[in-house]
Design a protein around this motif. Structure first.
Motif, PDB file in Angstrom:
ATOM      1  N   LYS A 131      35.712  45.710  56.537  1.00 52.71           N
ATOM      2  CA  LYS A 131      36.158  44.808  57.604  1.00 52.71           C
ATOM      3  C   LYS A 131      35.160  43.677  57.799  1.00 52.71           C
ATOM      4  O   LYS A 131      35.541  42.499  57.943  1.00 52.71           O
ATOM      5  CB  LYS A 131      36.338  45.591  58.904  1.00 52.71           C
ATOM      6  N   ASN A 132      33.879  44.025  57.801  1.00 56.78           N
ATOM      7  CA  ASN A 132      32.838  43.002  57.965  1.00 56.78           C
ATOM      8  C   ASN A 132      32.843  42.007  56.807  1.00 56.78           C
ATOM      9  O   ASN A 132      32.679  40.798  57.014  1.00 56.78           O
ATOM     10  CB  ASN A 132      31.469  43.661  58.081  1.00 56.78           C
ATOM     11  N   SER A 133      33.018  42.521  55.599  1.00 52.88           N
ATOM     12  CA  SER A 133      33.020  41.649  54.418  1.00 52.88           C
ATOM     13  C   SER A 133      34.191  40.677  54.456  1.00 52.88           C
ATOM     14  O   SER A 133      34.037  39.479  54.161  1.00 52.88           O
ATOM     15  CB  SER A 133      33.089  42.492  53.141  1.00 52.88           C
ATOM     16  N   ILE A 134      35.358  41.169  54.810  1.00 49.17           N
ATOM     17  CA  ILE A 134      36.535  40.310  54.895  1.00 49.17           C
ATOM     18  C   ILE A 134      36.307  39.208  55.935  1.00 49.17           C
ATOM     19  O   ILE A 134      36.664  38.043  55.729  1.00 49.17           O
ATOM     20  CB  ILE A 134      37.786  41.146  55.231  1.00 49.17           C
ATOM     21  N   GLY A 135      35.665  39.574  57.043  1.00 46.82           N
ATOM     22  CA  GLY A 135      35.351  38.586  58.069  1.00 46.82           C
ATOM     23  C   GLY A 135      34.345  37.554  57.595  1.00 46.82           C
ATOM     24  O   GLY A 135      34.503  36.352  57.852  1.00 46.82           O
ATOM     25  N   ARG A 136      33.309  37.991  56.895  1.00 38.63           N
ATOM     26  CA  ARG A 136      32.293  37.054  56.414  1.00 38.63           C
ATOM     27  C   ARG A 136      32.867  36.078  55.389  1.00 38.63           C
ATOM     28  O   ARG A 136      32.491  34.906  55.356  1.00 38.63           O
ATOM     29  CB  ARG A 136      31.112  37.823  55.811  1.00 38.63           C
ATOM     30  N   ILE A 137      33.775  36.571  54.560  1.00 40.69           N
ATOM     31  CA  ILE A 137      34.376  35.704  53.544  1.00 40.69           C
ATOM     32  C   ILE A 137      35.549  34.903  54.125  1.00 40.69           C
ATOM     33  O   ILE A 137      36.112  34.041  53.480  1.00 40.69           O
ATOM     34  CB  ILE A 137      34.788  36.540  52.311  1.00 40.69           C
ATOM     35  N   LYS A 158      40.347  56.678  48.283  1.00 44.74           N
ATOM     36  CA  LYS A 158      41.421  56.983  49.236  1.00 44.74           C
ATOM     37  C   LYS A 158      41.585  55.850  50.250  1.00 44.74           C
ATOM     38  O   LYS A 158      42.705  55.434  50.567  1.00 44.74           O
ATOM     39  CB  LYS A 158      41.119  58.298  49.956  1.00 44.74           C
ATOM     40  N   SER A 159      40.464  55.340  50.743  1.00 44.55           N
ATOM     41  CA  SER A 159      40.520  54.256  51.722  1.00 44.55           C
ATOM     42  C   SER A 159      41.110  52.992  51.112  1.00 44.55           C
ATOM     43  O   SER A 159      41.936  52.304  51.736  1.00 44.55           O
ATOM     44  CB  SER A 159      39.118  53.959  52.258  1.00 44.55           C
ATOM     45  N   LEU A 160      40.699  52.672  49.902  1.00 46.68           N
ATOM     46  CA  LEU A 160      41.172  51.443  49.267  1.00 46.68           C
ATOM     47  C   LEU A 160      42.661  51.510  48.943  1.00 46.68           C
ATOM     48  O   LEU A 160      43.379  50.506  49.077  1.00 46.68           O
ATOM     49  CB  LEU A 160      40.360  51.155  48.004  1.00 46.68           C
ATOM     50  N   GLU A 167      48.404  46.236  52.900  1.00 49.15           N
ATOM     51  CA  GLU A 167      48.248  44.824  52.523  1.00 49.15           C
ATOM     52  C   GLU A 167      47.007  44.165  53.125  1.00 49.15           C
ATOM     53  O   GLU A 167      46.930  42.944  53.230  1.00 49.15           O
ATOM     54  CB  GLU A 167      49.508  44.023  52.867  1.00 49.15           C
ATOM     55  N   THR A 168      46.000  44.974  53.464  1.00 47.19           N
ATOM     56  CA  THR A 168      44.705  44.410  53.838  1.00 47.19           C
ATOM     57  C   THR A 168      43.991  43.877  52.609  1.00 47.19           C
ATOM     58  O   THR A 168      43.253  42.891  52.680  1.00 47.19           O
ATOM     59  CB  THR A 168      43.829  45.479  54.520  1.00 47.19           C
ATOM     60  N   ILE A 169      44.211  44.539  51.479  1.00 44.59           N
ATOM     61  CA  ILE A 169      43.690  44.078  50.189  1.00 44.59           C
ATOM     62  C   ILE A 169      44.839  44.048  49.190  1.00 44.59           C
ATOM     63  O   ILE A 169      45.860  44.720  49.362  1.00 44.59           O
ATOM     64  CB  ILE A 169      42.544  44.972  49.668  1.00 44.59           C
ATOM     65  N   ARG A 170      44.660  43.270  48.130  1.00 41.72           N
ATOM     66  CA  ARG A 170      45.704  43.156  47.112  1.00 41.72           C
ATOM     67  C   ARG A 170      45.443  44.080  45.919  1.00 41.72           C
ATOM     68  O   ARG A 170      46.364  44.578  45.297  1.00 41.72           O
ATOM     69  CB  ARG A 170      45.818  41.708  46.641  1.00 41.72           C
TER      70      ARG A 170
END
Length: 308
Positions: A131-137, A158-160, A167-170
């Motif tokens: 979550k932090n990484s997505i926010g920083r980028i 499992k998390s990924l 759809e948080t990540i592709r």
């Protein structure tokens, strides 16, 4: 043939003198093909450019205005020559934040393919770090999250998968950077079928050719290549050595392109991600994605030339 002592001199031999390092190739009359080569992500069929950008050390510049200005130029030149993939990690100091801040300063922040990693122990810590990484980028949806050096990979897989489903990540993937991890990466590809795998591979460090590249291809896993220059040691190895004349047939104009084209000539490789903080180097790197790629016979010739 003139001896090429550095990447800068190689660019100058191509007509890229110091005053023209920031000029588009189209303004110099250099006959390159119009677009960088693309390769498919096997799991989806989406195509990405074959040369991207790594950010380890090079983008860890904190708030330095001077260094950030140069890195913004790196991103602009990368985009201008067709590059899109940017790879980072929370392990890389301020790199994620620098990538996010600088791509926002371009007119095309959504045109990049953003990849970063999870590098911690435990489910909740991993989810928070992502979550932090997505926010920083500065992305609402991350293109790719990878498990950095396989740290707690059973938990993070499992998390990924869950993050991909919502759809948080592709895409999701796994990474490492040493030969001794290749067999483990291959085993995980066989059992877990990640979208991407990232690992070390270069013209002298060819352990990946033994099993890993073939396994990724067989199980439809896209391949990102790190450490293509072996931490810069390949340039020290070729210092004062001229490029062989037969390189002209593959539009190889520098040693950097020589090393990158060797990697890209393997059909299992999707994208190579050399790191740099210099605009003229990123142009040179991107041009490895243009023109003809070596065939198997030429690949062996390239290796033999370096070995000798």
């Amino acid at each position: 043939m003139k001896t090429i002592k550095s990447r800068r001199e190689a660019l100058e031999l191509c007509g890229l003198g110091a005053a023209s390092l920031f000029m588009p190739f189209s303004m110099m009359g250099i006959p390159f093909s119009n677009v960088m080569k693309l390769r498919k992500i096997p799991m989806s069929g989406e195509q990405i450019p074959v040369v991207g950008l790594g950010t380890w050390q090079t983008f860890d510049v904190g708030s330095s205005t001077e260094k950030r200005a140069i890195l913004l130029e790196v991103l602009k030149k990368m985009h201008e020559k067709g590059g899109r993939v940017i790879d980072s990690s929370p392990m890389y100091g301020s790199s994620e934040s620098v990538v996010g801040d600088l791509t926002e300063k371009t007119n095309y922040p959504n045109e990049f393919f953003y990849a970063t990693k999870v590098w911690t122990q435990g489910k909740e810590a991993g989810l928070q770090q992502i979550k932090n990484s997505i926010g920083r980028i500065r992305q609402k949806q991350m293109d790719l999250i990878q498990i950095h050096n396989l740290v707690d990979y059973r938990t993070h897989i499992k998390s990924l998968r869950s993050l991909k489903d919502n759809e948080t990540i592709r895409y999701w993937g796994i990474t490492h950077y040493v030969d001794s991890a290749h067999d483990r990466l291959a085993a995980i590809i066989k059992s877990e079928h990640p979208d991407f795998v990232q690992f070390n591979y270069s013209i002298r460090s060819r352990n990946a050719e033994r099993v890993l590249l073939e396994t990724a291809q067989k199980y439809s896993t896209a391949v990102l290549i790190n450490r293509p220059f072996e931490g810069g040691s390949l340039f020290r190895l070729t210092k004062n050595k001229p490029l062989p004349e037969w390189c002209e047939g593959f539009q190889i104009k520098s040693w950097g392109q020589y090393f990158l084209k060797y990697i890209l000539s393997h059909e299992a490789v999707t994208c190579v991600i050399p790191g740099t903080s210099k605009p003229h180097h990123v142009i040179d790197n991107m041009m490895a994605g243009y023109g003809n790629m070596p065939d198997q016979k030429t690949r062996e010739k390239m290796y033999s030339f370096i070995k000798n």
